[in-house]
Design a protein around this motif. Structure first.
Motif, mmCIF file in Angstrom:
data_model
loop_
_atom_site.group_PDB
_atom_site.id
_atom_site.type_symbol
_atom_site.label_atom_id
_atom_site.label_comp_id
_atom_site.label_asym_id
_atom_site.label_seq_id
_atom_site.Cartn_x
_atom_site.Cartn_y
_atom_site.Cartn_z
ATOM 1 N N UNK A 187 0.857 -1.169 0.000
ATOM 2 C CA UNK A 187 0.000 0.000 0.000
ATOM 3 C C UNK A 187 0.908 1.239 0.000
ATOM 4 N N UNK A 188 0.423 2.335 -0.561
ATOM 5 C CA UNK A 188 1.221 3.558 -0.607
ATOM 6 C C UNK A 188 0.952 4.420 0.628
ATOM 7 N N UNK A 189 1.835 5.370 0.838
ATOM 8 C CA UNK A 189 1.668 6.316 1.947
ATOM 9 C C UNK A 189 0.349 7.077 1.790
ATOM 10 N N UNK A 190 0.052 7.491 0.576
ATOM 11 C CA UNK A 190 -1.167 8.282 0.347
ATOM 12 C C UNK A 190 -2.436 7.452 0.571
ATOM 13 N N UNK A 191 -2.402 6.176 0.211
ATOM 14 C CA UNK A 191 -3.556 5.308 0.486
ATOM 15 C C UNK A 191 -3.781 5.178 1.996
ATOM 16 N N UNK A 192 -2.688 4.999 2.733
ATOM 17 C CA UNK A 192 -2.792 4.887 4.200
ATOM 18 C C UNK A 192 -3.297 6.188 4.814
ATOM 19 N N UNK A 193 -2.757 7.303 4.325
ATOM 20 C CA UNK A 193 -3.173 8.606 4.849
ATOM 21 C C UNK A 193 -4.667 8.816 4.621
ATOM 22 N N UNK A 194 -5.139 8.439 3.459
ATOM 23 C CA UNK A 194 -6.555 8.586 3.139
ATOM 24 C C UNK A 194 -7.424 7.686 4.020
ATOM 25 N N UNK A 195 -7.020 6.450 4.178
ATOM 26 C CA UNK A 195 -7.801 5.499 4.988
ATOM 27 C C UNK A 195 -7.863 5.887 6.459
ATOM 28 N N UNK A 196 -6.751 6.420 6.969
ATOM 29 C CA UNK A 196 -6.668 6.699 8.401
ATOM 30 C C UNK A 196 -6.982 8.146 8.753
ATOM 31 N N UNK A 197 -7.050 8.997 7.742
ATOM 32 C CA UNK A 197 -7.323 10.401 8.022
ATOM 33 C C UNK A 197 -6.173 11.085 8.741
ATOM 34 N N UNK A 198 -4.959 10.694 8.395
ATOM 35 C CA UNK A 198 -3.737 11.243 9.001
ATOM 36 C C UNK A 198 -2.872 11.789 7.866
ATOM 37 N N UNK A 199 -2.105 12.809 8.131
ATOM 38 C CA UNK A 199 -1.267 13.405 7.092
ATOM 39 C C UNK A 199 -0.213 12.410 6.595
#
Length: 161
Positions: A16-28
């Motif tokens: 998974x990419x950093x941006x996918x994780x950021x989107x899923x978790x609502x974290x920068x």
């Protein structure tokens, strides 16, 4: 380990990419990147071609979260004094109960340390099914009751939110 450990639930062997994780978790993305670095240092994930994937140890940890979350009780673990052979009038059926025993010092620390070193692994394998804790015990990463307390606190905090 802290807040970053929750990321493991969103990562798999495919990546998974950093941006996918950021989107899923609502974290920068910046915070995600810091969390991922901490998880890499623990050997739970690895980076490959811009993707973050679980390592074999990370897969065990993710399964441990699922197992502990789904299993409310296991067969009881009977505490005995390994030095005298006497039964301590106490048993536990899950991680929450074991943590309470440790935190409230209901059993002498020397007795619990001996169980951590020699006996607890079998109960974890057969009754709980926590492959990650088995790995930590087998590799002497969790080597005493203080290490076990840290692990139990972390995994329970992660699954209980």
């Amino acid at each position: 380990m802290g807040e970053n450990i929750k990321l493991v639930e969103f990562i798999d062997e495919k990546g998974v990419t950093i941006h996918e994780l950021a989107s899923r978790m609502g974290i920068s993305p910046r915070t995600i990147k810091r969390y991922l670095r901490e998880l890499e240092e623990k050997g739970l994930i690895e980076s490959r071609d811009g993707l973050y994937l679980l390592t074999p140890v990370g897969v065990k940890f993710k399964k441990a979260l699922e197992v502990v979350k789904s299993r409310k009780e296991a067969s009881p673990y009977i505490v005995t004094d390994p030095f005298s052979g006497n039964i301590v009038p106490l048993s536990f059926k899950n991680y929450r109960q074991l943590l309470a025993i440790i935190e409230n010092e209901l059993v002498d620390k020397k007795i619990l340390d001996e169980h951590v070193r020699k006996y607890l692994i079998e109960w974890v394998k057969t009754s709980i099914g926590d492959e990650y804790l088995v790995y930590l015990l087998e590799n002497n990463i969790v080597k005493n009751v203080d290490d076990l307390k840290e692990y139990l606190s972390m995994i329970l905090k992660t699954i209980e939110g």
